[in-house]
Design an enzyme around this catalytic site. Structure first.
Site, PDB file in Angstrom:
ATOM      1  N   ASN A   1      28.274  32.432  16.749  1.00  0.00           N
ATOM      2  CA  ASN A   1      28.190  32.746  18.187  1.00  0.00           C
ATOM      3  C   ASN A   1      26.767  33.094  18.617  1.00  0.00           C
ATOM      4  OD1 ASN A   1      30.888  32.371  17.889  1.00  0.00           O
ATOM      5  ND2 ASN A   1      31.500  34.467  18.404  1.00  0.00           N
TER       6      ASN A   1
ATOM      7  N   GLN B   1      31.545  25.766  23.922  1.00  0.00           N
ATOM      8  CA  GLN B   1      31.090  24.554  23.238  1.00  0.00           C
ATOM      9  C   GLN B   1      30.933  23.388  24.225  1.00  0.00           C
ATOM     10  OE1 GLN B   1      32.558  23.693  19.230  1.00  0.00           O
ATOM     11  NE2 GLN B   1      33.398  21.790  20.025  1.00  0.00           N
TER      12      GLN B   1
ATOM     13  N   SER C   1      19.491 -11.374  41.228  1.00  0.00           N
ATOM     14  CA  SER C   1      20.936 -11.465  41.420  1.00  0.00           C
ATOM     15  C   SER C   1      21.443 -12.646  40.613  1.00  0.00           C
ATOM     16  CB  SER C   1      21.241 -11.669  42.904  1.00  0.00           C
ATOM     17  OG  SER C   1      22.490 -12.310  43.063  1.00  0.00           O
TER      18      SER C   1
ATOM     19  N   TYR D   1      32.159  35.699  23.425  1.00  0.00           N
ATOM     20  CA  TYR D   1      32.269  34.273  23.085  1.00  0.00           C
ATOM     21  C   TYR D   1      33.679  33.734  23.233  1.00  0.00           C
ATOM     22  CZ  TYR D   1      31.897  29.810  20.823  1.00  0.00           C
ATOM     23  OH  TYR D   1      31.949  28.463  20.591  1.00  0.00           O
TER      24      TYR D   1
ATOM     25  N   LYS E   1      17.098 -13.125  45.591  1.00  0.00           N
ATOM     26  CA  LYS E   1      17.152 -11.668  45.601  1.00  0.00           C
ATOM     27  C   LYS E   1      16.123 -11.009  44.689  1.00  0.00           C
ATOM     28  CE  LYS E   1      19.531  -9.119  47.466  1.00  0.00           C
ATOM     29  NZ  LYS E   1      20.958  -8.792  47.533  1.00  0.00           N
TER      30      LYS E   1
ATOM     31  N   LYS F   1      27.393  21.741  25.929  1.00  0.00           N
ATOM     32  CA  LYS F   1      26.325  20.942  25.316  1.00  0.00           C
ATOM     33  C   LYS F   1      26.197  19.509  25.805  1.00  0.00           C
ATOM     34  CE  LYS F   1      26.719  23.756  21.501  1.00  0.00           C
ATOM     35  NZ  LYS F   1      27.718  24.334  22.364  1.00  0.00           N
TER      36      LYS F   1
ATOM     37  N   SER G   1      32.137  19.432  16.870  1.00  0.00           N
ATOM     38  CA  SER G   1      31.052  19.265  17.836  1.00  0.00           C
ATOM     39  C   SER G   1      29.823  18.643  17.197  1.00  0.00           C
ATOM     40  CB  SER G   1      30.677  20.624  18.459  1.00  0.00           C
ATOM     41  OG  SER G   1      30.323  21.535  17.441  1.00  0.00           O
TER      42      SER G   1
ATOM     43  N   ASN H   1      15.907  -7.028  43.714  1.00  0.00           N
ATOM     44  CA  ASN H   1      16.602  -5.768  44.007  1.00  0.00           C
ATOM     45  C   ASN H   1      15.900  -4.549  43.400  1.00  0.00           C
ATOM     46  OD1 ASN H   1      18.605  -7.106  45.459  1.00  0.00           O
ATOM     47  ND2 ASN H   1      19.775  -7.535  43.583  1.00  0.00           N
TER      48      ASN H   1
ATOM     49  N   THR I   1      11.803  10.523  61.814  1.00  0.00           N
ATOM     50  CA  THR I   1      12.845  11.544  61.730  1.00  0.00           C
ATOM     51  C   THR I   1      14.123  10.821  62.133  1.00  0.00           C
ATOM     52  OG1 THR I   1      12.616  12.247  64.026  1.00  0.00           O
ATOM     53  CG2 THR I   1      11.260  13.412  62.410  1.00  0.00           C
ATOM     54  N   HIS I   2      15.227  11.190  61.540  1.00  0.00           N
ATOM     55  CA  HIS I   2      16.502  10.481  61.778  1.00  0.00           C
ATOM     56  C   HIS I   2      16.357   8.985  61.505  1.00  0.00           C
ATOM     57  CE1 HIS I   2      17.631  14.128  64.128  1.00  0.00           C
ATOM     58  NE2 HIS I   2      16.370  14.056  64.488  1.00  0.00           N
TER      59      HIS I   2
ATOM     60  N   GLU J   1      17.686   2.580  42.728  1.00  0.00           N
ATOM     61  CA  GLU J   1      19.119   2.793  43.004  1.00  0.00           C
ATOM     62  C   GLU J   1      19.796   3.529  41.859  1.00  0.00           C
ATOM     63  OE1 GLU J   1      20.360  -0.940  45.828  1.00  0.00           O
ATOM     64  OE2 GLU J   1      20.098  -1.316  43.703  1.00  0.00           O
TER      65      GLU J   1
HETATM   66  N1  ARG Z   1      30.309  25.057  18.062  1.00  0.00           N
HETATM   67  C1  ARG Z   1      30.408  26.309  18.787  1.00  0.00           C
HETATM   68  C2  ARG Z   1      29.696  26.171  20.136  1.00  0.00           C
HETATM   69  O1  ARG Z   1      29.097  25.179  20.346  1.00  0.00           O
HETATM   70  C3  ARG Z   1      29.777  27.391  18.024  1.00  0.00           C
HETATM   71  C4  ARG Z   1      30.687  27.857  16.957  1.00  0.00           C
HETATM   72  C5  ARG Z   1      31.373  29.084  17.289  1.00  0.00           C
HETATM   73  N2  ARG Z   1      32.712  28.856  16.964  1.00  0.00           N
HETATM   74  C6  ARG Z   1      33.633  29.798  16.883  1.00  0.00           C
HETATM   75  N3  ARG Z   1      34.813  29.437  16.596  1.00  0.00           N
HETATM   76  N4  ARG Z   1      33.341  31.052  17.092  1.00  0.00           N
HETATM   77  O2  ARG Z   1      29.755  27.043  20.950  1.00  0.00           O
END
Ligand code: ARG
Length: 456
Positions: free
Chosen positions: A107, A319, A274, A314, A280, A322, A20, A282, A152-153, A287
């Site tokens: 964790n 993961q 365009s 956990y 054009k 993110k 990650s 735009n 409205t509408h 958008e």
């Molecule tokens: N990279 C993990 C996450 O983003 C955190 C690590 C925890 N990994 C684990 N095998 N307990 O959540």
């Protein structure tokens, strides 16, 4: 990490699949801050000496600088931001670096990093929202007397002013500001010290760590603390709502910039051409913002779906929170910045707005209210004016041109003063209740907004 329990290294494929660090490196600042606070707690707990703590902190600060200068070598086989920083620290200061792992797991570490990240990003989004509001307010201040039809509408409804419309947008973004502030309270909780899921037999002063890291409270259950991503879901919801508001604003501006409306024009700097049609112009920025809102919803859906059937505490699925989070943060930051820069350059065509607002049918409700003021129940007045509008359409006479005699045939309450109804400025000025579009109200609202924006 694998040295004790495994006799074979992880498959290259498995490493690639699970790493990650290619995206969570963004959390380095928070990871380092967390480690520095944790080291201090370990001194207090008698695990780390003051000398070791000094070296840990110095090492971590040097690593931070290295990362910031772009010289740090992120290694994917080391999996994530935590292991990369830990390995770099061990390289710099030796075994003392390994003590940092005491009473801490990735964790609770990742839960901490994410909360610190989100707290910082809340502040960032708030400041960008404020900038956008300042731009909207500026535009509103310049167009207090610009009358336009309200819809409205998407059908012409009643007269408003362009300022009143813009102040409506201010309200929506203000709710976003408030939502983020409310939400900050629930994010502002320290999870560190929860370990993998059950804390540790080495007991650290978590309240002290919280103070050091600027959290106002400490999580009260270790299982929940490593399990909880409500704060990610909520943040993605807050960002999706900002997207929704920007998208609706985009839609209005796009429609109003068409030749059919001609109410406004985007500046050259924020218009696109365009490749085929030379004429054009735009509104791509608006958008794209409308389009990117779909992504923001997708990110929210993604985290909600990831969370829905996870066993407690956990799981590695977490993961997956993110990339969606980072993407929404980046998307909103860019969209807010673009709108803030684009709004001042909008060319407002007040004449076109006024011409559209001079459609006498916009005052049909005013005409009914005229009758109400003379004693007729609104229901009946609505019917009388409805008939009048139908008649004016079939006879092709504008509503304000129907002779008084004709009007009186439908109701004896009509008198010579009915001509006053057909004045769009009067109509707007008389809308004086709290929140209504009279220019006096709008000016007072502008003053209120100025004070509010100056305060925060
Ligand atoms: N990279 C993990 C996450 O983003 C955190 C690590 C925890 N990994 C684990 N095998 N307990 O959540």
């Amino acid at each position: 990490m694998r040295k004790g329990r495994f006799s074979e290294p992880a498959a290259e494929l498995a490493q690639r699949y699970s790493e990650s660090v290619s995206f969570d490196w963004r959390l380095y600042r928070y990871d380092i801050a967390g480690s520095i606070a944790h080291a201090a707690a370990l001194v207090q707990g008698g695990i780390v000496t003051a000398e070791e703590q000094r070296r840990i902190e110095k090492g971590l600060r040097a690593i931070e600088k290295e990362i910031e200068s772009g010289k740090f070598d992120w290694e994917r086989p080391l999996e994530d931001v935590h292991m990369n920083i830990e390995a770099a620290l061990m390289k710099r200061i030796g075994v003392a670096g390994g003590k940092l792992r005491t009473a801490r797991s990735r964790n609770d570490q990742i839960a901490l990093d994410l909360r610190l990240y989100v707290k910082a990003e809340i502040a960032e989004v708030l400041s960008r929202l404020r900038n956008l509001q300042a731009a909207l307010l500026d535009l509103a201040e310049k167009h207090v007397n610009v009358v336009m039809p309200g819809y409205t509408h998407l059908q012409r409804a009643q007269p408003i002013t362009f300022s009143h419309y813009l102040l409506g947008q201010m309200e929506a973004f203000e709710r976003d500001v408030e939502r983020l502030r409310d939400y900050l309270v629930r994010t502002d909780v320290l999870p560190l010290g929860s370990g993998a899921l059950a804390g540790s037999t080495i007991v650290l002063d978590r309240e002290r760590i919280a103070r050091e890291l600027g959290f106002s409270c400490v999580s009260q259950n270790t299982i929940d603390a490593v399990s909880d991503r409500d704060f990610v879901c909520e943040f993605l919801f807050c960002l999706a709502m900002i997207g929704l508001h920007l998208s609706r604003l985009s839609e209005d501006l796009i429609i109003w910039s068409t030749s059919e409306f001609g109410f406004l024009e985007f500046s050259d700097a924020f218009s696109t051409g365009s490749s085929l049609m030379p004429q054009k112009r735009n509104p791509d920025m608006a958008e794209l913002t409308r389009g990117k809102t779909g992504r923001l919803y997708g990110n929210l859906m993604s985290i909600l779906t990831t969370m829905k059937a996870l066993p407690s505490s956990y799981n590695r699925d977490l993961q997956e929170d993110k990339e969606a989070l980072f993407d929404s943060v980046d998307t909103i930051a860019a969209a807010l910045e673009v709108f803030t820069a684009m709004l001042p350059g909008l060319k407002i065509n007040g004449d076109r707005m006024k011409a559209a607002a001079s459609d006498p049918n916009l005052l049909a409700t005013d005409l009914a209210e005229y009758l109400v003021k003379k004693g007729m129940p609104f229901r009946e007045a609505h019917e009388v004016v409805g008939k009048l509008v139908t008649q004016s359409v079939t006879e092709q006479t504008a509503l304000d041109r129907v002779p008084l005699g004709e009007l009186q045939r439908l109701s004896p309450l009509f008198a010579v003063d009915v001509v006053n109804v057909f004045d769009v400025r009067r109509s707007v000025s008389e809308r004086r209740a709290i929140g209504a579009p009279s220019p006096e109200n709008v000016s007072a609202q502008i003053v209120r907004w100025k004070k509010l924006l100056a305060k925060s």
